[in-house]
Design a protein around this motif. Structure first.
Motif, PDB file in Angstrom:
ATOM      1  N   PHE A  84      88.989  -4.145  -5.343  1.00 10.33           N
ATOM      2  CA  PHE A  84      89.305  -2.735  -5.120  1.00 10.33           C
ATOM      3  C   PHE A  84      88.487  -1.814  -6.012  1.00 10.33           C
ATOM      4  O   PHE A  84      87.952  -0.800  -5.576  1.00 10.33           O
ATOM      5  CB  PHE A  84      90.801  -2.515  -5.431  1.00 10.33           C
ATOM      6  CG  PHE A  84      91.616  -2.177  -4.246  1.00 10.33           C
ATOM      7  CD1 PHE A  84      91.844  -3.111  -3.251  1.00 10.33           C
ATOM      8  CD2 PHE A  84      92.169  -0.917  -4.092  1.00 10.33           C
ATOM      9  CE1 PHE A  84      92.600  -2.809  -2.158  1.00 10.33           C
ATOM     10  CE2 PHE A  84      92.923  -0.598  -2.995  1.00 10.33           C
ATOM     11  CZ  PHE A  84      93.147  -1.546  -2.017  1.00 10.33           C
ATOM     12  N   VAL A  87      84.042  -3.918  -7.021  1.00 10.03           N
ATOM     13  CA  VAL A  87      83.058  -4.401  -6.036  1.00 10.03           C
ATOM     14  C   VAL A  87      82.571  -3.219  -5.192  1.00 10.03           C
ATOM     15  O   VAL A  87      83.371  -2.346  -4.828  1.00 10.03           O
ATOM     16  CB  VAL A  87      83.696  -5.479  -5.131  1.00 10.03           C
ATOM     17  CG1 VAL A  87      82.750  -5.898  -4.024  1.00 10.03           C
ATOM     18  CG2 VAL A  87      84.111  -6.680  -5.963  1.00 10.03           C
ATOM     19  N   SER A  88      81.277  -3.210  -4.892  1.00  9.82           N
ATOM     20  CA  SER A  88      80.725  -2.141  -4.050  1.00  9.82           C
ATOM     21  C   SER A  88      81.435  -2.126  -2.705  1.00  9.82           C
ATOM     22  O   SER A  88      81.520  -3.166  -2.038  1.00  9.82           O
ATOM     23  CB  SER A  88      79.229  -2.367  -3.825  1.00  9.82           C
ATOM     24  OG  SER A  88      78.558  -2.372  -5.044  1.00  9.82           O
ATOM     25  N   TYR A  89      81.913  -0.974  -2.322  1.00  9.45           N
ATOM     26  CA  TYR A  89      82.648  -0.802  -1.059  1.00  9.45           C
ATOM     27  C   TYR A  89      83.872  -1.725  -0.970  1.00  9.45           C
ATOM     28  O   TYR A  89      84.305  -2.093   0.115  1.00  9.45           O
ATOM     29  CB  TYR A  89      81.739  -1.050   0.160  1.00  9.45           C
ATOM     30  CG  TYR A  89      80.525  -0.163   0.203  1.00  9.45           C
ATOM     31  CD1 TYR A  89      80.663   1.222   0.275  1.00  9.45           C
ATOM     32  CD2 TYR A  89      79.259  -0.703   0.168  1.00  9.45           C
ATOM     33  CE1 TYR A  89      79.553   2.037   0.313  1.00  9.45           C
ATOM     34  CE2 TYR A  89      78.131   0.112   0.198  1.00  9.45           C
ATOM     35  CZ  TYR A  89      78.285   1.486   0.269  1.00  9.45           C
ATOM     36  OH  TYR A  89      77.191   2.283   0.298  1.00  9.45           O
ATOM     37  N   GLY A  90      84.414  -2.119  -2.126  1.00  8.21           N
ATOM     38  CA  GLY A  90      85.515  -3.085  -2.153  1.00  8.21           C
ATOM     39  C   GLY A  90      86.773  -2.571  -1.469  1.00  8.21           C
ATOM     40  O   GLY A  90      87.362  -3.258  -0.638  1.00  8.21           O
ATOM     41  N   GLN A  91      87.176  -1.342  -1.834  1.00  6.04           N
ATOM     42  CA  GLN A  91      88.386  -0.782  -1.226  1.00  6.04           C
ATOM     43  C   GLN A  91      88.200  -0.636   0.282  1.00  6.04           C
ATOM     44  O   GLN A  91      89.108  -0.896   1.076  1.00  6.04           O
ATOM     45  CB  GLN A  91      88.701   0.576  -1.857  1.00  6.04           C
ATOM     46  CG  GLN A  91      90.033   1.129  -1.410  1.00  6.04           C
ATOM     47  CD  GLN A  91      90.289   2.531  -1.922  1.00  6.04           C
ATOM     48  OE1 GLN A  91      89.381   3.196  -2.431  1.00  6.04           O
ATOM     49  NE2 GLN A  91      91.502   3.009  -1.790  1.00  6.04           N
ATOM     50  N   PHE A  92      87.000  -0.237   0.654  1.00  6.10           N
ATOM     51  CA  PHE A  92      86.659  -0.077   2.072  1.00  6.10           C
ATOM     52  C   PHE A  92      86.774  -1.422   2.807  1.00  6.10           C
ATOM     53  O   PHE A  92      87.343  -1.508   3.895  1.00  6.10           O
ATOM     54  CB  PHE A  92      85.243   0.495   2.139  1.00  6.10           C
ATOM     55  CG  PHE A  92      84.656   0.546   3.500  1.00  6.10           C
ATOM     56  CD1 PHE A  92      85.170   1.389   4.459  1.00  6.10           C
ATOM     57  CD2 PHE A  92      83.566  -0.242   3.820  1.00  6.10           C
ATOM     58  CE1 PHE A  92      84.618   1.435   5.724  1.00  6.10           C
ATOM     59  CE2 PHE A  92      83.007  -0.200   5.065  1.00  6.10           C
ATOM     60  CZ  PHE A  92      83.543   0.638   6.026  1.00  6.10           C
ATOM     61  N   ALA A 255      81.495  -1.205  19.806  1.00  9.49           N
ATOM     62  CA  ALA A 255      81.009  -0.134  18.923  1.00  9.49           C
ATOM     63  C   ALA A 255      82.065   0.963  18.787  1.00  9.49           C
ATOM     64  O   ALA A 255      82.334   1.442  17.670  1.00  9.49           O
ATOM     65  CB  ALA A 255      79.707   0.444  19.481  1.00  9.49           C
ATOM     66  N   LEU A 256      82.666   1.351  19.890  1.00  5.73           N
ATOM     67  CA  LEU A 256      83.700   2.390  19.831  1.00  5.73           C
ATOM     68  C   LEU A 256      84.910   1.902  19.039  1.00  5.73           C
ATOM     69  O   LEU A 256      85.491   2.649  18.237  1.00  5.73           O
ATOM     70  CB  LEU A 256      84.117   2.811  21.244  1.00  5.73           C
ATOM     71  CG  LEU A 256      83.058   3.600  22.007  1.00  5.73           C
ATOM     72  CD1 LEU A 256      83.521   3.868  23.422  1.00  5.73           C
ATOM     73  CD2 LEU A 256      82.734   4.919  21.302  1.00  5.73           C
ATOM     74  N   ALA A 259      84.008   2.032  15.431  1.00  9.72           N
ATOM     75  CA  ALA A 259      83.986   3.418  14.941  1.00  9.72           C
ATOM     76  C   ALA A 259      85.413   3.908  14.670  1.00  9.72           C
ATOM     77  O   ALA A 259      85.682   4.561  13.643  1.00  9.72           O
ATOM     78  CB  ALA A 259      83.299   4.318  15.961  1.00  9.72           C
ATOM     79  N   VAL A 260      86.319   3.592  15.574  1.00 11.29           N
ATOM     80  CA  VAL A 260      87.718   4.029  15.384  1.00 11.29           C
ATOM     81  C   VAL A 260      88.319   3.346  14.152  1.00 11.29           C
ATOM     82  O   VAL A 260      89.013   3.976  13.343  1.00 11.29           O
ATOM     83  CB  VAL A 260      88.549   3.724  16.655  1.00 11.29           C
ATOM     84  CG1 VAL A 260      90.032   3.959  16.407  1.00 11.29           C
ATOM     85  CG2 VAL A 260      88.079   4.588  17.814  1.00 11.29           C
ATOM     86  N   LEU A 262      86.753   2.282  11.516  1.00 15.90           N
ATOM     87  CA  LEU A 262      86.164   2.886  10.303  1.00 15.90           C
ATOM     88  C   LEU A 262      86.795   4.245  10.032  1.00 15.90           C
ATOM     89  O   LEU A 262      87.109   4.577   8.885  1.00 15.90           O
ATOM     90  CB  LEU A 262      84.644   3.027  10.477  1.00 15.90           C
ATOM     91  CG  LEU A 262      83.853   1.712  10.503  1.00 15.90           C
ATOM     92  CD1 LEU A 262      82.394   1.982  10.829  1.00 15.90           C
ATOM     93  CD2 LEU A 262      83.948   1.009   9.157  1.00 15.90           C
ATOM     94  N   LEU A 263      86.982   5.016  11.104  1.00 16.88           N
ATOM     95  CA  LEU A 263      87.585   6.343  10.934  1.00 16.88           C
ATOM     96  C   LEU A 263      89.005   6.229  10.366  1.00 16.88           C
ATOM     97  O   LEU A 263      89.379   6.943   9.431  1.00 16.88           O
ATOM     98  CB  LEU A 263      87.603   7.061  12.294  1.00 16.88           C
ATOM     99  CG  LEU A 263      88.195   8.474  12.305  1.00 16.88           C
ATOM    100  CD1 LEU A 263      87.396   9.397  11.408  1.00 16.88           C
ATOM    101  CD2 LEU A 263      88.246   9.036  13.714  1.00 16.88           C
ATOM    102  N   VAL A 266      88.957   5.385   6.748  1.00 18.29           N
ATOM    103  CA  VAL A 266      88.627   6.537   5.886  1.00 18.29           C
ATOM    104  C   VAL A 266      89.842   7.449   5.734  1.00 18.29           C
ATOM    105  O   VAL A 266      90.155   7.922   4.645  1.00 18.29           O
ATOM    106  CB  VAL A 266      87.448   7.329   6.500  1.00 18.29           C
ATOM    107  CG1 VAL A 266      87.284   8.676   5.827  1.00 18.29           C
ATOM    108  CG2 VAL A 266      86.172   6.524   6.366  1.00 18.29           C
ATOM    109  N   LEU A 267      90.541   7.672   6.837  1.00 16.60           N
ATOM    110  CA  LEU A 267      91.668   8.613   6.804  1.00 16.60           C
ATOM    111  C   LEU A 267      92.874   8.036   6.055  1.00 16.60           C
ATOM    112  O   LEU A 267      93.613   8.779   5.414  1.00 16.60           O
ATOM    113  CB  LEU A 267      92.072   8.978   8.239  1.00 16.60           C
ATOM    114  CG  LEU A 267      91.067   9.824   9.009  1.00 16.60           C
ATOM    115  CD1 LEU A 267      91.514  10.013  10.451  1.00 16.60           C
ATOM    116  CD2 LEU A 267      90.880  11.180   8.341  1.00 16.60           C
TER     117      LEU A 267
END
Lengths: 505, 90
Positions: A84, A87-92, A255-256, A259-260, A262-263, A266-267
């Motif tokens: 978390f 690490v790079s981009y760990g939480q992501f 891909a869609l 994308a969802v 990932l969105l 983020v939110l």
């Protein structure tokens, strides 16, 4: 290459030439996978494929996390926290891993229910259905085993509740399952076995089952459509090659979906609960993750307390057994939704009950459910959904919806586009009204659940009344629009006309 | 008209490719540590995925000679705008 081929090549765009270049070098269109019918270019046909995409994303994110995660009771939480924070981009990575797991379970459930409603379990796809059900159980197993791995107080407590139920099983089964997932060495052995199941055993089993299912998909092909006969008959002969057509379509969906995901990540980024310790565990109410909440809520019903727990588990097991053996229970010839009112209604009731139980469980963590509350909520939900479903069958003629739009009050000129436009608008409003009706049903059920749980209040009675009024308006509105659209090739209009004539006479 | 002309579809295809390339190039400039970098990375990757889906849709529909529909492209553009908005605000 002759002149005509030269001209053909020149007439193609550079993208097509690029795709053709790869195809000619790699042989991607060499019938590796069979072509798909044109009508299957619809996301609902590929929900299972999207679940596989979610599995692949989990494989990628999980493999990266494996570089840092250490499965022991003293290091599991610390290593998760390290991912978390350091690490790079760990939480992501953690967030995407969790949400794609949720999406995989949701997609698997939607895939199963869609298959149920469109009768994919019927001849000749019985074994395919059973394989899919086994894949669904493995997916739930992923959720159960993965939930423990961060070793948070929430995950460990909830997993312990699940493990505690093993003792209720009959003795030989209980000992075997207990040895398989817990071992004999306490927490350390439990964590290690869960880790092993999560990253080695279950992925291997899922890949084997996926291979079997893909083979059967190649054997039987995509299932036939159950609605829109005229429309699909026209396109039935049209097959599109797997490469590039179907594969590009699947890549678009993937891909869609990505994308969802990932969105959403983020939110709503993931936050880690406190580390498990017996002292901290007492301060938290044990609650499973959302996909097991419906089972958890069943187990909380007073009827199933103490000695009744084995009955509750038998009941849940029976549901799963029925789902697995469905091809041998629902053996009717027809696959048309319009001609299967009982099975479709049962499916709708099952879906509604699962959703209601899950939401109810989420709203009332740790609270016991009295038998009266259970009867009111579960019985009420079943009654409302059954009435709406069976009423729809009475209202709708027993034929699939027609694809060709019909003339409205002032018959426009065929081919002018006016018919299509007017019908499209009416259809759009019809869908919106149906959506409002669905929201009203949800609101009504929610009010009933809240009143059953927390007692009757003025606010909830008002909400229930408003929901019922909105539901009535939706029923009246949709009936009117149905009359305008007349989905049954004029049968509704004929029935109304006959009723009017009879009334006058 | 619900479908785009071939010329318009080609222009949109080229624009999408440009946006995809910019987005990929931008990905490599990000700092991988910290929540802000992660958010920007996720949004940029999402934009790439949506752009790919839209470009693939144009290619597929052109190949099938069915006409490139406006509605899916408008939906894709709205999704891109939403992603940009989230990227700028979160």
């Amino acid at each position: 290459m002759n002149d005509s081929e030269d001209n053909d090549q020149e007439s193609k765009g550079w993208v097509e030439r690029l795709v053709g270049w790869f195809d000619s070098r790699l042989g991607l269109s060499n019938e590796l996978l069979r072509p798909a019918p044109r009508y299957s270019m619809n996301p609902f046909y590929w929900l299972g494929a999207l679940a596989v995409v979610a599995f692949v994303i989990q494989g990628i994110t999980g493999s990266i996390m494996l570089l840092y995660y250490v499965p022991s009771t003293t290091t599991a939480y610390a290593s998760t926290l390290y991912i978390f924070q350091n690490v790079s981009y760990g939480q992501f990575l953690e967030t995407v891993h969790l949400y794609t797991a949720y999406a995989m379970i949701m997609l698997a459930f939607m895939h199963m229910m869609r298959g149920y409603f469109v009768s994919v379990h019927k001849k000749p796809r019985e074994v395919m259905w059973i394989t899919g059900m086994l894949m669904g159980f493995v997916t739930l197993g992923f959720g159960f085993t993965g939930y423990l791995l961060p070793w948070t107080v929430v995950s460990k407590s909830a997993t312990d509740v699940g493990i505690g139920m093993i003792d209720v099983l009959p003795q030989p089964v209980s000992s075997f399952v207990s040895f398989l997932i817990v071992g004999t060495g306490g927490d350390a052995a439990e964590l290690l076995r869960f880790f092993d199941l999560h990253v080695v055993v279950l992925p291997a089993v899922l890949l084997v089952l996926l291979g079997v299912k893909m083979y059967m998909l190649e054997t039987h092909g995509v299932s036939e459509p159950v609605t829109g006969e005229a429309h699909t008959a026209e396109r039935k002969g049209k097959l599109v090659p797997f490469f590039p057509d179907v594969s590009f379509y699947l890549l678009e969906l993937a891909a869609l979906f990505g994308a969802v995901m990932l969105l959403v990540s983020v939110l709503f980024p993931l936050s880690l609960a406190p580390e498990y310790s017996p002292a901290v565990a007492g301060q938290f109410v044990s609650q499973p993750d959302w996909y097991f909440l419906w089972v958890y809520q069943i187990l909380k019903i007073s009827l199933f307390e103490n000695a009744g727990l084995s009955w509750a588990l038998s009941f849940v097991t029976l549901i799963f057994v029925i789902l697995v053996l469905l091809p041998f229970l629902d053996r009717g010839d027809t696959k048309k939704i319009a001609r299967r009112p009982i099975y479709v209604t049962l499916g709708l009731v099952f879906t509604a009950e699962v959703v209601v139980l899950a939401i109810w469980g989420h709203l009332t963590p740790g609270q016991a459910v009295s038998n009266t509350q259970a009867a009111l909520v579960l019985g009420g939900t079943a009654l409302v959904v059954s009435l709406i479903s069976l009423s729809s069958y009475r209202l709708l003629p027993g034929r699939p919806a027609r694809e060709t739009p019909i003339a409205l009050s002032a018959p426009p000129q065929p081919g002018s586009g006016q018919v299509h436009s007017a019908s499209a608008w009416t259809s759009g409003i019809f869908v919106a009204v149906l959506g409002a009706g669905a929201l009203s049903i949800g609101g009504s059920i929610n009010s009933i659940v809240l009143m059953a749980t927390y007692g009757i209040s003025v606010g909830e009675v008002a909400t229930l009344a408003i929901s019922l009024i909105a539901l009535s308006a939706a029923v009246v509105g949709s009936s009117f629009l149905l009359y305008r659209l007349d989905l049954g090739r004029g049968r509704i209009k004929r029935r109304v006309k006959a009723f009017e004539v009879g009334w006058r006479e | 008209m619900n479908n785009l002309s071939d010329v318009s579809a080609s222009r949109i295809f080229a624009l999408l490719l440009l946006l995809g390339i910019i987005s990929v190039a931008f990905l490599w400039t990000l700092s991988p540590v910290g929540s802000q970098g992660q958010t920007t990375f996720a949004i940029s990757l999402s934009i790439d995925l949506v752009v790919f889906a839209m470009a693939s849709y144009i290619y597929r529909k052109s190949k099938w000679k069915e006409g490139v529909g406006r509605a899916p492209l408008i939906g894709g553009c709205l999704m891109l705008l939403l992603l940009l908005y989230v990227g700028l605000t979160v």
